[in-house]
Structure formats: C-alpha cells, structure tokens
Scaffold this motif. Structure first.
Motif, PDB file in Angstrom:
ATOM      1  N   LEU A 108       0.838  -1.196   0.000  1.00  0.00           N
ATOM      2  CA  LEU A 108       0.000   0.000   0.000  1.00  0.00           C
ATOM      3  C   LEU A 108       0.878   1.253   0.000  1.00  0.00           C
ATOM      4  O   LEU A 108       0.626   2.199  -0.758  1.00  0.00           O
ATOM      5  N   LEU A 109       1.914   1.252   0.840  1.00  0.00           N
ATOM      6  CA  LEU A 109       2.807   2.407   0.900  1.00  0.00           C
ATOM      7  C   LEU A 109       3.526   2.611  -0.425  1.00  0.00           C
ATOM      8  O   LEU A 109       3.759   3.755  -0.853  1.00  0.00           O
ATOM      9  N   SER A 110       3.892   1.530  -1.085  1.00  0.00           N
ATOM     10  CA  SER A 110       4.561   1.635  -2.372  1.00  0.00           C
ATOM     11  C   SER A 110       3.646   2.265  -3.417  1.00  0.00           C
ATOM     12  O   SER A 110       4.076   3.124  -4.207  1.00  0.00           O
ATOM     13  N   SER A 111       2.386   1.857  -3.443  1.00  0.00           N
ATOM     14  CA  SER A 111       1.440   2.431  -4.412  1.00  0.00           C
ATOM     15  C   SER A 111       1.179   3.904  -4.105  1.00  0.00           C
ATOM     16  O   SER A 111       1.018   4.719  -5.024  1.00  0.00           O
ATOM     17  N   ILE A 112       1.140   4.254  -2.804  1.00  0.00           N
ATOM     18  CA  ILE A 112       0.975   5.652  -2.413  1.00  0.00           C
ATOM     19  C   ILE A 112       2.169   6.480  -2.892  1.00  0.00           C
ATOM     20  O   ILE A 112       2.020   7.589  -3.429  1.00  0.00           O
ATOM     21  N   THR A 113       3.368   5.934  -2.714  1.00  0.00           N
ATOM     22  CA  THR A 113       4.586   6.639  -3.121  1.00  0.00           C
ATOM     23  C   THR A 113       4.585   6.924  -4.618  1.00  0.00           C
ATOM     24  O   THR A 113       4.918   8.032  -5.057  1.00  0.00           O
ATOM     25  N   LEU A 114       4.210   5.935  -5.413  1.00  0.00           N
ATOM     26  CA  LEU A 114       4.196   6.104  -6.862  1.00  0.00           C
ATOM     27  C   LEU A 114       3.179   7.168  -7.270  1.00  0.00           C
ATOM     28  O   LEU A 114       3.457   8.021  -8.139  1.00  0.00           O
ATOM     29  N   ALA A 115       1.994   7.129  -6.644  1.00  0.00           N
ATOM     30  CA  ALA A 115       0.968   8.119  -6.972  1.00  0.00           C
ATOM     31  C   ALA A 115       1.422   9.526  -6.582  1.00  0.00           C
ATOM     32  O   ALA A 115       1.212  10.489  -7.327  1.00  0.00           O
ATOM     33  N   LEU A 116       2.068   9.647  -5.430  1.00  0.00           N
ATOM     34  CA  LEU A 116       2.546  10.959  -4.987  1.00  0.00           C
ATOM     35  C   LEU A 116       3.607  11.522  -5.929  1.00  0.00           C
ATOM     36  O   LEU A 116       3.667  12.742  -6.157  1.00  0.00           O
ATOM     37  N   GLN A 117       4.449  10.640  -6.482  1.00  0.00           N
ATOM     38  CA  GLN A 117       5.464  11.105  -7.414  1.00  0.00           C
ATOM     39  C   GLN A 117       4.801  11.729  -8.642  1.00  0.00           C
ATOM     40  O   GLN A 117       5.277  12.743  -9.172  1.00  0.00           O
ATOM     41  N   GLY A 118       3.704  11.139  -9.083  1.00  0.00           N
ATOM     42  CA  GLY A 118       2.968  11.718 -10.198  1.00  0.00           C
ATOM     43  C   GLY A 118       2.346  13.052  -9.835  1.00  0.00           C
ATOM     44  O   GLY A 118       2.389  14.010 -10.621  1.00  0.00           O
ATOM     45  N   ILE A 119       1.787  13.130  -8.623  1.00  0.00           N
ATOM     46  CA  ILE A 119       1.173  14.378  -8.166  1.00  0.00           C
ATOM     47  C   ILE A 119       2.229  15.486  -8.053  1.00  0.00           C
ATOM     48  O   ILE A 119       1.950  16.660  -8.334  1.00  0.00           O
ATOM     49  N   ASP A 120       3.449  15.120  -7.657  1.00  0.00           N
ATOM     50  CA  ASP A 120       4.532  16.099  -7.538  1.00  0.00           C
ATOM     51  C   ASP A 120       4.766  16.855  -8.840  1.00  0.00           C
ATOM     52  O   ASP A 120       5.177  18.021  -8.826  1.00  0.00           O
ATOM     53  N   TYR A 121       4.522  16.187  -9.970  1.00  0.00           N
ATOM     54  CA  TYR A 121       4.816  16.783 -11.276  1.00  0.00           C
ATOM     55  C   TYR A 121       3.575  17.355 -11.955  1.00  0.00           C
ATOM     56  O   TYR A 121       3.640  17.768 -13.124  1.00  0.00           O
ATOM     57  N   LEU A 122       2.457  17.426 -11.222  1.00  0.00           N
ATOM     58  CA  LEU A 122       1.260  18.042 -11.788  1.00  0.00           C
ATOM     59  C   LEU A 122       1.489  19.496 -12.205  1.00  0.00           C
ATOM     60  O   LEU A 122       1.016  19.927 -13.267  1.00  0.00           O
TER      61      LEU A 122
END
Length: 457
Positions: A108-122
């Motif tokens: 779960l934490l890994s999937s959260i991390t990946l999603a946050l990386q995408g949000i960082d570049y919004l």
C-alpha cells in the motif's frame, strides 16, 4: 469407591494462555484500526480522482480549442484539485509518517509513493497545458496515468483488507470508481473529437471499448454492492443524463466516416458527460459513507469484545467437568485429531474409560453448557475461521482483476501492444465467444504457462 462418572477433573489455564487470548484480540483491534485508517485514505483518494477527472476534461477542451474555450473552467477545476491534493497529503502524513504508525502494508505504501510522485509533477503538466505546448492526447494520457496510479491505492487497500464486509465494500468502490474513470476517459476522448470538429473509426472504436469497460466494472460493482447502492445505480442508469449520453453516443457512431461537426458541440458533450459523472460521485459518496460507518463499527465492537474478554477471564476460576473430560481441546470431539477416526463407539469408549455408551452429543453439550474460558478460545478460533472463509469469497473479484492484468501483460509482450490495445483484444474476444472477460484472460494465462504462444486472439 468413586465411579468413573463421579470423577471430577479440574482444568488449569496458565497465565500465558490467558494473555495470548487477549493478545489475539488486541491484534485484531490493531488490524481493524489500521483498516479504518486505510478507509480514510481511500476517501481522500476518491476526492482527488474526481477533481482530476474534471480537470482533465476541461484541459482537453482548452487544448483542442487552442486556448479559446474552457480557460475559466479549467482554472476552477485546478483549484479544486489543489484543495483535494492538500487534504490527501495531510492525511497521508498524519496516518503513515509518524512514529505511532509503523504497521502499514508495504504494498500500500509503495502504491501511495508512486501516486505521490505523479502528483509532484502536476504543476509541470499544468504549465505545459497553459502554454499550449502539450497535445490533447498527451494531456489525456498523463492525467489517465495519474488517475490509474491513485486507483491502484484503492485496489491495494481492498487487497490487504482483512475484514470480509469492508473488503466487499472496497471491491464495490474500486470497480465503481474504475467504471467512472472509464466514463471520464470517454468524456475526454469525446471532447477531443468534438473540439477537433471530426471523428474517425479509430476514435469511435476507442469510445466503444470504453463503454464496454464501464459496463464490465459496473457489473462487478453490482455483485458486491449493498442494495441501497445498487438501487442508486439503477436510478442513475435511467436518468436524463444517461439517456442524453446515449443519444450523443449514437451521433458519434454516425460520424465515424470523418464527417465534420461544429466544435461548439464539445461543450454540450462535456456538460452531458459531466452531469452523468457527477451523479456517479453521489453513489461514490454513499459507498464511502457506508465504508466509514462499517469501519468505525468494527473497531468499536472489537474494543467492546476486548473489555468483555477481560472481565470474563478475571471472573473465571479453575473449571470442573464431570466424567473426567475437562473443558479443553484434549477432550473436545469437534476438534481435529486422529485421522479417519469415524468409529463413534471407539471414541465413546475412550472418553468414558469404560464400555458404557455415552452419547457423544451429550459430551459436546457438557463442554459448551456454560460460558467457560475454553468457550472463549473456541469462539475466537471459529470467528477467525469464518472471517477467512468470507474474505476468500470477497476477494474473488480482486483475484480476477489480477488475472486480467496478467493476461494483458502477456499480450503486450507477445504482440508489442500498449495496455489499452491489449485490453481491447481481450474484450473483443470475450464478446466474440460470448464469454466473460476473466474466462478469456484465464485461457491466455494458461497457454502462456504451458510455454505456448498460440493464442486464439
């Protein structure tokens, strides 16, 4: 002289045994509290996804019209997305980035991390769109990847959930949100076609595939949702927005030859599709409300049971049972033991220590005649067993989803396809053979496991 039936056995429970019983209940509470935290994150993710879906649609029209339309709407949707992002980040930090929360699931934490990386570049994506240096298609792809990453967070939350009732709700929510995402992608692709003033066969095929994908996930949703949620979906499916989108779909299908169409209709399409998607959000709200209440109830009930266990254990003294059969698993005929021990007469003889016949059901009734410590032990074990069985059934949809993902990956590698084309290939074969998508996926995986590449697709 004392007869066998006058023998009284005393059962002594060690302090460690009692402590382990309470430890099991405390572990259950910890898991439920973590599950409740995960449910709160799911709600924040849902809000973020909905905001991004609206931002994506407005951005597509803005780009396809070269900045002439939807500039104001786009700015409003970006503001809403930023608010949803702020709430999500705040909850993630408070729940998972403190010393008191160190039991979160690594997947779960890994999937959260990946999603946050995408949000960082919004911000980068938004700036490119503002400057019209991004095509509508590239914008759609970028937003879709981010939404897919966020939906993975919900999927992982469902996959690791340990309560069958909550798992069913999460499975229903994930599939409904996935169906809603495909509706959002249909809105985005349709907006591109209208804004560019024409459609072609390839674009129409994409829209058709997205419509079938929506239906698939809404069917799974109906299987796992509660009655109130299904009734809400039935109302949506018969709403003016649903009828309007159906009419526009028919019009698009007639434009597959590339016939021109007025660009202004893009706003009509966007408005109709948005009304339908906004109505879907109301159903999402109902699902997440049920999820929150269920999680809170589970935690509250577990704490109450823990207190009851503590009180009961304190009230227990050494327990006595007649016939030399103390309240323990050693003399419980319902417990597994001697393999193929089906001769009741032998078992009766062993338990009485004599040739007298003592009905086995009477022994069982003796063991559970009052609320004993052993009853607590057996009750806890039975509860876990029942939960596991129900959980397996609730996670069937998750297993099938993974199967489809595996089949898509095989086709992507074998035929050099992208994910969407691989999915459409599976989808088309399922329709041609009048089978479920999961049946076709299972065939593909089975053929691949045999080392063959002779796929019937």
């Amino acid at each position: 002289m004392q007869t066998n039936h006058e023998i009284t056995a005393t059962t002594h429970y060690s302090d460690a045994t009692k402590r382990f019983l309470l430890a099991a209940k405390r572990a259950e509470i910890t898991v439920l509290e973590q599950l409740s935290s995960n449910c709160r994150i799911v709600i924040s993710v849902r809000n973020m996804v909905h905001a991004l879906q609206r931002e994506r649609g407005a951005t597509n029209i803005y780009l396809a019209s070269k900045g002439d339309r939807f500039a104001g709407q786009r700015a409003t949707h970006i503001e809403a997305s930023c608010e949803a992002e702020s709430m999500l980040r705040s909850q993630l930090k408070s729940l998972y980035l403190t010393d008191s929360h160190d039991t979160a699931n690594p997947r779960l934490l890994s999937s959260i991390t990946l999603a946050l990386q995408g949000i960082d570049y919004l911000p980068v994506l938004r700036e490119q769109a503002k400057n019209l240096t991004l095509s509508p298609l590239d914008s759609t792809r970028a937003y879709c990847r981010l939404v897919a990453g966020l939906l993975t967070v919900i999927f992982e939350a469902a996959d690791i959930a340990s309560d069958p009732v909550i798992t069913r709700l999460l499975v229903a929510l994930f599939n409904f949100m996935q169906g809603k995402e495909y509706a959002g992608q249909e809105r985005a692709w349709g907006a591109i076609g209208f804004a560019e003033t024409h459609f072609d066969k390839r674009l129409c095929d994409k829209l058709s595939a997205l419509q079938h994908a929506q239906q698939h996930h809404f069917t799974v949703f109906n299987e796992f949702a509660r009655t109130c949620h299904k009734e809400a979906y039935e109302l949506l499916d018969d709403s003016p927005a649903a009828h309007d989108i159906s009419q526009l779909r028919k019009m698009i299908a007639q434009l597959a030859d590339g016939s021109p169409i007025a660009a202004e209709i893009s706003e009509v399409w966007f408005d109709v599709a948005t009304r339908r998607i906004d109505a879907m959000q109301e159903i999402e709200n109902k699902l997440t409300d049920s999820l929150t209440k269920e999680a809170q109830t589970k935690v509250s009930n577990a704490h109450h049971e823990m207190k009851n266990h503590q009180r009961l254990i304190e009230s227990f003294t050494d327990e006595h049972a007649q016939d030399g059969s103390p309240l323990t698993m050693l003399f419980d005929p319902s417990m597994p033991g001697l393999v193929e021990d089906s001769d009741l007469s032998l078992l009766q003889h062993d338990m009485t220590g004599s040739g007298k016949n003592t009905d086995i059901s009477e022994q069982t009734q003796t063991l559970s005649a009052h609320r004993s410590f052993y009853d607590l032990l057996r009750g806890q074990a039975q509860y876990i067993e029942d939960m596991s069985r129900e959980l397996d059934e609730a996670k069937r949809a998750i297993t099938e989803h993974k199967l489809v993902d595996r089949a898509k990956l095989i086709l992507m590698q074998q035929f050099q396809l992208n994910e969407n084309d691989a999915y459409r290939k599976l989808q088309k074969q399922a329709m041609n053979e009048h089978k479920k998508l999961t049946d076709i996926a299972a065939t593909v995986v089975e053929i691949s496991n045999r080392g063959s590449r002779d796929f019937p697709l």
